[in-house]
Design an enzyme around this catalytic site. Structure first.
Site, PDB file in Angstrom:
ATOM      1  N   CYS A 123       0.834  -1.209   0.000  1.00 15.29           N
ATOM      2  CA  CYS A 123       0.000   0.000   0.000  1.00 15.29           C
ATOM      3  C   CYS A 123       0.872   1.265   0.000  1.00 15.29           C
ATOM      4  O   CYS A 123       1.482   1.582  -1.015  1.00 15.29           O
ATOM      5  CB  CYS A 123      -0.991  -0.026   1.149  1.00 15.29           C
ATOM      6  SG  CYS A 123      -2.382   1.112   0.901  1.00 15.29           S
ATOM      7  N   HIS A 232      -3.720  -5.371   0.611  1.00 12.71           N
ATOM      8  CA  HIS A 232      -3.263  -5.672   1.969  1.00 12.71           C
ATOM      9  C   HIS A 232      -3.250  -7.179   2.244  1.00 12.71           C
ATOM     10  O   HIS A 232      -4.137  -7.697   2.946  1.00 12.71           O
ATOM     11  CB  HIS A 232      -4.153  -4.957   2.994  1.00 12.71           C
ATOM     12  CG  HIS A 232      -3.872  -3.494   3.109  1.00 12.71           C
ATOM     13  ND1 HIS A 232      -2.894  -2.987   3.943  1.00 12.71           N
ATOM     14  CD2 HIS A 232      -4.418  -2.434   2.466  1.00 12.71           C
ATOM     15  CE1 HIS A 232      -2.855  -1.670   3.822  1.00 12.71           C
ATOM     16  NE2 HIS A 232      -3.759  -1.307   2.931  1.00 12.71           N
ATOM     17  N   GLU A 234      -1.564  -8.787   4.308  1.00 11.87           N
ATOM     18  CA  GLU A 234      -1.454  -9.078   5.741  1.00 11.87           C
ATOM     19  C   GLU A 234      -2.824  -9.181   6.402  1.00 11.87           C
ATOM     20  O   GLU A 234      -2.956  -9.762   7.486  1.00 11.87           O
ATOM     21  CB  GLU A 234      -0.601  -8.005   6.436  1.00 11.87           C
ATOM     22  CG  GLU A 234      -1.297  -6.721   6.806  1.00 11.87           C
ATOM     23  CD  GLU A 234      -1.595  -5.778   5.641  1.00 11.87           C
ATOM     24  OE1 GLU A 234      -2.253  -4.738   5.860  1.00 11.87           O
ATOM     25  OE2 GLU A 234      -1.158  -6.073   4.502  1.00 11.87           O
TER      26      GLU A 234
END
Length: 264
Positions: A123, A232, A234
């Site tokens: 990001c 994202h 994660e």
């Protein structure tokens, strides 16, 4: 099993160490790790040891810490990259800047590229990677690219009851991202208002949303593993593609660690 083929299990001290900068200077001052923990947990699950990189270090302190790390994850941030870094006026929607985060990520990239250490830039991290390589950014997708699909609310709270928006993306056939995904069409989560505009030097665009927004880039270098993703991973712990991204980062970091040890 012969002794030559036997590899003892990794101890905590022998696992690759992956540096992760704090998302913002304010979060560091407050000790707010709520969102940073996603990145730490993803690295741990992949077999690496995550390590905080302070945004308040001097240049020398940062160089010293980076020298002892085997790879890096550049996380997202509620701040935007300072447009002065890519010689453009500040858009009204570019509201929050963090000079310490910009400086720290740039220094990490300088070190990682010089030492051929792997970087997964996520990001904001993907955007600073592009700027570091001389590229530019779209400062606000809705304002500058009307008609594009929604790319989510920026920086949802860790305990948000609504999830990130998801949309389709197309990966370039033969790219590193495509090989990891095992497909050219994937679903990704989305939580950003900026994106790459003009790609930086030696960065190949390897993922786009169906609306054409750049969602992923890779450094074109046989000696480097440097991957930038606008989404994202994660926050997608159950997603096989997301898991493979972190696993591959740690794999290359482990290799870099072993090579460094062999050269001592």
């Amino acid at each position: 099993m012969s002794r030559e083929n036997h590899h003892p299990p990794e101890t905590q001290s022998s696992k690759p160490r992956v540096g992760i900068p704090w998302r913002t200077r304010d979060e560091e001052r407050q000790g707010n790790v709520e969102k940073l923990n996603y990145y730490f947990e993803a690295v741990r699950c992949a077999g690496g040891v995550p390590e905080h990189v302070s945004l308040g270090l001097s240049d020398e302190e940062l160089r010293n810490q980076a020298a002892g790390l085997d790879g890096f994850v550049l996380p997202g941030s509620p701040a935007d990259v300072d447009p002065a870094r890519y010689a453009e006026p500040r858009h009204p929607k570019t509201k929050t800047l963090d000079a310490d985060r910009d400086r720290t990520d740039s220094a990490i990239l300088e070190h990682a590229l010089a030492r051929h250490k792997p970087v997964l830039a996520i990001c904001y991290g993907c955007q600073i990677l592009n700027v570091h390589q001389g590229g530019t950014l779209v400062q606000d997708i809705p304002a500058e690219k009307p008609g594009t699909e929604a790319h989510g609310k920026t920086d949802l709270a860790a305990n948000a009851t609504t999830k990130d928006l998801e949309h389709s993306a197309t990966l370039v056939d033969g790219s590193h991202l495509q090989k990891l995904a095992g497909a050219t069409n994937v679903r990704i989560n989305s939580s950003h208002h900026q994106s790459i505009d003009r790609p930086g030097e030696n960065l190949r665009v390897t993922a786009r949303g169906t609306d054409g927004i750049i969602e992923g880039v890779e450094l074109q270098s046989p000696e480097d593993w440097v991957v930038g993703v606008q989404w994202h991973p994660e926050r997608m712990p159950e997603d096989a593609f997301a898991q493979k991204l972190f696993a591959d980062l740690v794999r290359v970091a482990r290799k870099a660690r072993m090579e460094t040890a062999a050269n001592r």
